[in-house]
Each structure stands twice: as C-alpha cells, then as structure tokens.
Enzyme design. Structure first.
Site, mmCIF file in Angstrom:
data_model
loop_
_atom_site.group_PDB
_atom_site.id
_atom_site.type_symbol
_atom_site.label_atom_id
_atom_site.label_comp_id
_atom_site.label_asym_id
_atom_site.label_seq_id
_atom_site.Cartn_x
_atom_site.Cartn_y
_atom_site.Cartn_z
ATOM 1 N N ARG A 35 1.071 -1.063 -0.100
ATOM 2 C CA ARG A 35 0.127 -0.122 0.122
ATOM 3 C C ARG A 35 0.842 1.232 -0.215
ATOM 4 O O ARG A 35 0.512 2.244 -0.490
ATOM 5 C CB ARG A 35 -0.758 0.056 1.325
ATOM 6 C CG ARG A 35 -1.945 1.119 1.373
ATOM 7 C CD ARG A 35 -2.787 1.074 2.490
ATOM 8 N NE ARG A 35 -3.373 2.360 2.966
ATOM 9 C CZ ARG A 35 -4.764 2.550 2.541
ATOM 10 N NH1 ARG A 35 -5.302 1.848 1.610
ATOM 11 N NH2 ARG A 35 -5.342 3.609 2.669
ATOM 12 N N ILE A 61 -7.110 7.701 -1.690
ATOM 13 C CA ILE A 61 -6.953 6.200 -1.648
ATOM 14 C C ILE A 61 -7.893 5.992 -0.329
ATOM 15 O O ILE A 61 -7.595 6.554 0.715
ATOM 16 C CB ILE A 61 -5.642 5.639 -1.400
ATOM 17 C CG1 ILE A 61 -5.440 4.236 -1.327
ATOM 18 C CG2 ILE A 61 -4.729 6.258 -0.491
ATOM 19 C CD1 ILE A 61 -4.264 3.727 -1.326
ATOM 20 N N SER A 62 -8.715 5.074 -0.288
ATOM 21 C CA SER A 62 -9.683 4.986 0.620
ATOM 22 C C SER A 62 -8.845 4.161 1.888
ATOM 23 O O SER A 62 -8.043 3.635 2.004
ATOM 24 C CB SER A 62 -10.810 3.999 0.271
ATOM 25 O OG SER A 62 -11.732 4.362 -0.435
ATOM 26 N N GLN A 63 -9.619 4.291 2.985
ATOM 27 C CA GLN A 63 -8.787 3.887 4.135
ATOM 28 C C GLN A 63 -8.944 2.184 4.163
ATOM 29 O O GLN A 63 -9.875 1.474 3.540
ATOM 30 C CB GLN A 63 -9.618 4.262 5.619
ATOM 31 C CG GLN A 63 -11.024 3.511 5.700
ATOM 32 C CD GLN A 63 -11.571 4.217 7.024
ATOM 33 O OE1 GLN A 63 -12.533 4.984 6.910
ATOM 34 N NE2 GLN A 63 -11.278 3.637 8.230
#
Length: 214
Positions: A35, A61-63
């Site tokens: 990530r 970018i989503s959690q």
C-alpha cells in the site's frame, strides 16, 4: 519507516480482523499489496494508518477498512471479470487482482491514470489488469458483461450502463447519495434479469463525475 510487511500485518490484524472482516482471500490480498507504493511519497509513512490519504487532483485512496469491507461484499472469486470505476491510485485494482480476478479499471484523470498504469503494469507487473482513460459511468461495453462491478466514487444514482453490463448472478457495489455527504453503499445483485438492492451502511466518497454522475 517501519518494515512495510510488519505494518501490513498489523493493519490487517488491528483494522480489518478486529472489525469483522473474515474473507481470507481479502485479508491475504491486503497483507500482500504494498500500500505504501500507492500513496504520495511524502505520505508513505502514513500509508497503513486507519484513514484515507490524498493522492492529488482532489482524489483519495480509501482507508484500509473501507477497501476490505467493499471487497468482501463483492464476494470475488478467482477467474471472475471485475469492472472498477475510479482507478485512483490503483490500490483497489491491485487487491482485486491478488484475489485472482481479471480487472478492468477506468480512470478519468489522466495524471492518475498514467501513474497507476506505470505502477501496476510496469513496476509491480500485474498481468490481469487492463486500464482505460474514460468516463467510468459509461462502463466498458466492449468487454461486458462483468461478474462484479465496483464503483469507488459517490454518485446521485446507479448509472444505467453499469447495471446493463452486469452479468447474470453478478454483484454491483456503489456509493449513492449527495455530493460528499449522506451517501449509502448500495449493493445490487442481478438474478434472472431482475435487480435487487440492499443498503450496506453510510460512507463518504469523492464525486462520481461523468454522463451518469455529477
């Protein structure tokens, strides 16, 4: 920065498993995908934190938990063909590919498209991902139907082209509601040509921009 592999393991244990994510394929994929390579270099040390991160051009970018939750809802199996609307950093596409899916992903911002293409195809060598620069609300009719469709931006309604490109027995997941507030995650399943909707909780996503979006 602390060893990324250790940080991924801690992310999975403390953010995903602790909140009820049980799909072992999802957990394995998120233990695997680096990530920290999908965020801005200056934010690499925060890549595994329990929150979204900016990636430029007004996008995020989503959690990790949201990525895992949405991916688990899709029930992706190896060999499935998945359409993703909103490539962004490319992280979600990488997770889906690690689960054995063939991923078609569409991005409308050229800079994000170019960066994701380089990272996914050249640097990380993902062979089951196809990228396209286009209006994602129109889908990818040339390669339809899709077993799964995932929209990673919030729109005012479900784009009709996407439901039309969903395969029989398929699942489509999309945030629907107001712009950057009061959105709900909607899961659509197609059985015998009929669409069934389920609400899966409140979320907050960037705008779905396009002919069938904002």
């Amino acid at each position: 920065m602390i060893d990324p592999k250790y940080r991924r393991e801690r992310m999975v244990r403390e953010q995903l498993e602790a909140r009820g994510i049980r799909d072992q394929d999802v957990l394995r994929a998120m233990r695997t995908v680096p990530r920290h390579l999908f965020v801005q270099e200056a934010l690499a040390s925060q890549a595994y934190d329990d929150r979204p991160q900016p990636i430029g051009h007004g996008q995020t970018i989503s959690q990790p938990y949201i990525v895992a939750f949405m991916t688990e809802l899709l029930q992706v199996k190896p060999g499935m063909k998945v359409l993703e609307i909103g490539t962004g950093s490319g992280y979600q596409a990488a997770v889906l590919s690690e689960m054995g899916a063939t991923v078609h992903t569409i991005e409308r911002v050229r800079e994000l498209y170019d960066a994701a293409r380089k990272l996914l195809l050249q640097d990380l060598k993902y062979g089951r991902i196809k990228l396209r620069l286009d209006d994602g609300t129109l889908g990818w009719p040339q390669d339809a139907p899709f077993d799964r469709i995932l929209v990673t931006a919030g729109g005012p309604e479900v784009p009709k082209p996407l439901t039309e490109q969903l395969a029989e027995g398929g699942r489509l997941l999309i945030p629907v509601g107001e712009r950057r507030r009061n959105q709900e995650l909607v899961l659509i399943t197609k059985e015998k040509g009929e669409l069934r909707e389920e609400r899966k909780g409140g979320v907050l996503f960037v705008d779905l921009v396009g002919q069938y979006g904002w």
